[in-house]
Design a protein around this motif. Sequence first.
Motif, PDB file in Angstrom:
ATOM      1  N   ILE A   1     -17.675  -2.021  65.988  1.00 38.08           N
ATOM      2  CA  ILE A   1     -18.854  -1.184  66.185  1.00 38.08           C
ATOM      3  C   ILE A   1     -19.338  -1.348  67.617  1.00 38.08           C
ATOM      4  CG2 ILE A   1     -21.215  -0.688  65.423  1.00 38.08           C
ATOM      5  CD1 ILE A   1     -19.198  -2.859  63.168  1.00 38.08           C
TER       6      ILE A   1
ATOM      7  N   LEU B   1     -12.347  -5.942  59.652  1.00 38.96           N
ATOM      8  CA  LEU B   1     -12.479  -4.669  58.930  1.00 38.96           C
ATOM      9  C   LEU B   1     -12.848  -3.504  59.832  1.00 38.96           C
ATOM     10  CD1 LEU B   1     -14.448  -5.994  55.815  1.00 38.96           C
ATOM     11  CD2 LEU B   1     -11.977  -5.634  56.041  1.00 38.96           C
ATOM     12  N   GLY B   2     -13.505  -3.777  60.974  1.00 37.03           N
ATOM     13  CA  GLY B   2     -13.900  -2.669  61.834  1.00 37.03           C
ATOM     14  C   GLY B   2     -14.623  -3.149  63.072  1.00 37.03           C
TER      15      GLY B   2
ATOM     16  N   TRP C   1     -22.610  -0.723  58.215  1.00 29.54           N
ATOM     17  CA  TRP C   1     -23.338  -1.039  59.440  1.00 29.54           C
ATOM     18  C   TRP C   1     -24.775  -0.540  59.365  1.00 29.54           C
ATOM     19  CZ3 TRP C   1     -23.301  -4.261  63.227  1.00 29.54           C
ATOM     20  CH2 TRP C   1     -24.080  -4.022  64.369  1.00 29.54           C
TER      21      TRP C   1
ATOM     22  N   ARG D   1      -7.766  -4.195  52.486  1.00 27.75           N
ATOM     23  CA  ARG D   1      -9.171  -3.897  52.737  1.00 27.75           C
ATOM     24  C   ARG D   1      -9.926  -3.779  51.429  1.00 27.75           C
ATOM     25  NH1 ARG D   1     -10.629  -2.026  57.675  1.00 27.75           N
ATOM     26  NH2 ARG D   1     -12.240  -0.681  56.794  1.00 27.75           N
TER      27      ARG D   1
ATOM     28  N   SER E   1      -4.549  -4.329  59.977  1.00 28.03           N
ATOM     29  CA  SER E   1      -5.013  -5.185  58.867  1.00 28.03           C
ATOM     30  C   SER E   1      -4.355  -6.564  58.907  1.00 28.03           C
ATOM     31  CB  SER E   1      -4.754  -4.509  57.519  1.00 28.03           C
ATOM     32  OG  SER E   1      -5.488  -3.316  57.395  1.00 28.03           O
TER      33      SER E   1
ATOM     34  N   ASP F   1     -16.935   1.245  53.405  1.00 27.22           N
ATOM     35  CA  ASP F   1     -17.332   2.307  54.334  1.00 27.22           C
ATOM     36  C   ASP F   1     -18.001   1.634  55.524  1.00 27.22           C
ATOM     37  OD1 ASP F   1     -18.750   4.313  55.745  1.00 27.22           O
ATOM     38  OD2 ASP F   1     -18.821   5.579  53.964  1.00 27.22           O
ATOM     39  N   LEU F   2     -17.318   1.609  56.672  1.00 25.61           N
ATOM     40  CA  LEU F   2     -17.823   0.876  57.837  1.00 25.61           C
ATOM     41  C   LEU F   2     -19.169   1.425  58.298  1.00 25.61           C
ATOM     42  CD1 LEU F   2     -17.368  -1.261  60.045  1.00 25.61           C
ATOM     43  CD2 LEU F   2     -16.160   0.497  61.376  1.00 25.61           C
TER      44      LEU F   2
ATOM     45  N   ALA G   1      -8.776  -4.849  68.245  1.00 22.37           N
ATOM     46  CA  ALA G   1      -8.628  -3.475  67.766  1.00 22.37           C
ATOM     47  C   ALA G   1      -7.287  -3.285  67.064  1.00 22.37           C
ATOM     48  CB  ALA G   1      -8.771  -2.489  68.924  1.00 22.37           C
TER      49      ALA G   1
ATOM     50  N   VAL H   1      -7.466  -4.963  63.689  1.00 24.42           N
ATOM     51  CA  VAL H   1      -8.215  -4.116  62.754  1.00 24.42           C
ATOM     52  C   VAL H   1      -7.319  -2.989  62.256  1.00 24.42           C
ATOM     53  CG1 VAL H   1     -10.113  -2.479  62.561  1.00 24.42           C
ATOM     54  CG2 VAL H   1     -10.481  -4.663  63.709  1.00 24.42           C
ATOM     55  N   TRP H   2      -6.609  -2.358  63.191  1.00 27.40           N
ATOM     56  CA  TRP H   2      -5.783  -1.198  62.853  1.00 27.40           C
ATOM     57  C   TRP H   2      -4.641  -1.575  61.908  1.00 27.40           C
ATOM     58  CZ3 TRP H   2      -6.509   3.772  63.094  1.00 27.40           C
ATOM     59  CH2 TRP H   2      -5.427   4.645  62.992  1.00 27.40           C
TER      60      TRP H   2
END
Length: 323
Positions: A175, A172-173, A224, A214, A151, A219-220, A145, A148-149
């Motif tokens: 889920i 990138l993210g 998804w 990024r 980069s 758009d995550l 995490a 991701v935050w």
Amino acid sequence: MRASRLLSILLLLQTRGRMTAEALAAEFEVSVRTIYRDIDQLSAAGTPVYADRGRSGGFQLMDGYRTRLTGLTDAEAETLFLGGLSGPAAQMGFSGAVTTMQLKLLAALPPERQAAAERLAGRFHLDPVGWYQTADEAERLPVIAQAVWNSRRIAVRYESWKGEVARALEPLGLILKAGLWYLAARPVEGRGDPRTYRVSNILELTVGEATFERPAGFDLAAWWAETSRRFEADIFTGTATLRVSKAGLKQLAKLGAEQARIAAEAAAGAGEGWVVVTVPIESVEHAAVDFLRLGGEAEILAPAALRDAMRETAGRLAQLYRD
């Protein structure tokens, strides 16, 4: 750190009223002396906080003083108190931030609405994990995490269906899907399209110093949604024809969304007898396992390979339980 604590003290006094130095010290895991210094700092900054001495004393704000967030209506602030957020946030290492956010939201509400917001949080709760399942235990989730935050590129050793592989990734993210965490990441080599990695399948993880840009316009949520749709469309490679009883249709509906739709349509005109349905399958091997759940309430008619697999499994079961 101190600035954040000062703000939190202010919000606590606003939402809870009078609090002792000992209670504040326990809340922030600091010494009572530190709390006294913080209160002096708030007073020096113009915050109308004062102390009542005695057994029932403590610090509190002057009547009528409030600090408010802007841009949130009462209804919007209340909605953010819906339960279910704290669990995933804690898994990612953000539980402290969620607590502070909730304090700020309470501070944004007038006194008559604070009770309503807290009541809302106590009456609605989101539990994304299915029955008889446990949440995906991903010990590396907080580290991912943060990557991701910030980069930052990561190197992983990953257990895929083909075996263990090593990858350098640009995360990138994250889920959360049905209690399982997935990472959306772009391979460093080749800079191809983002791929999906189940977090609990990451065996080793190293966060590098290098950062990355990024993809523009990524758009995550949209990615998804499209990835999920494509996965569900591509996973089925064939069909199976079954003769199913009314009770079997109820069991068939539990195997997936498409199976549930077919079972509902068949049940509408089935009456009390058996019906013949055709459903999509991933493979003969997967279907044989899934259809065992139907027990004696279904008979496989086609394909022949699946019928043979069911017959072989039934024979092994019969042999196993013969005695």
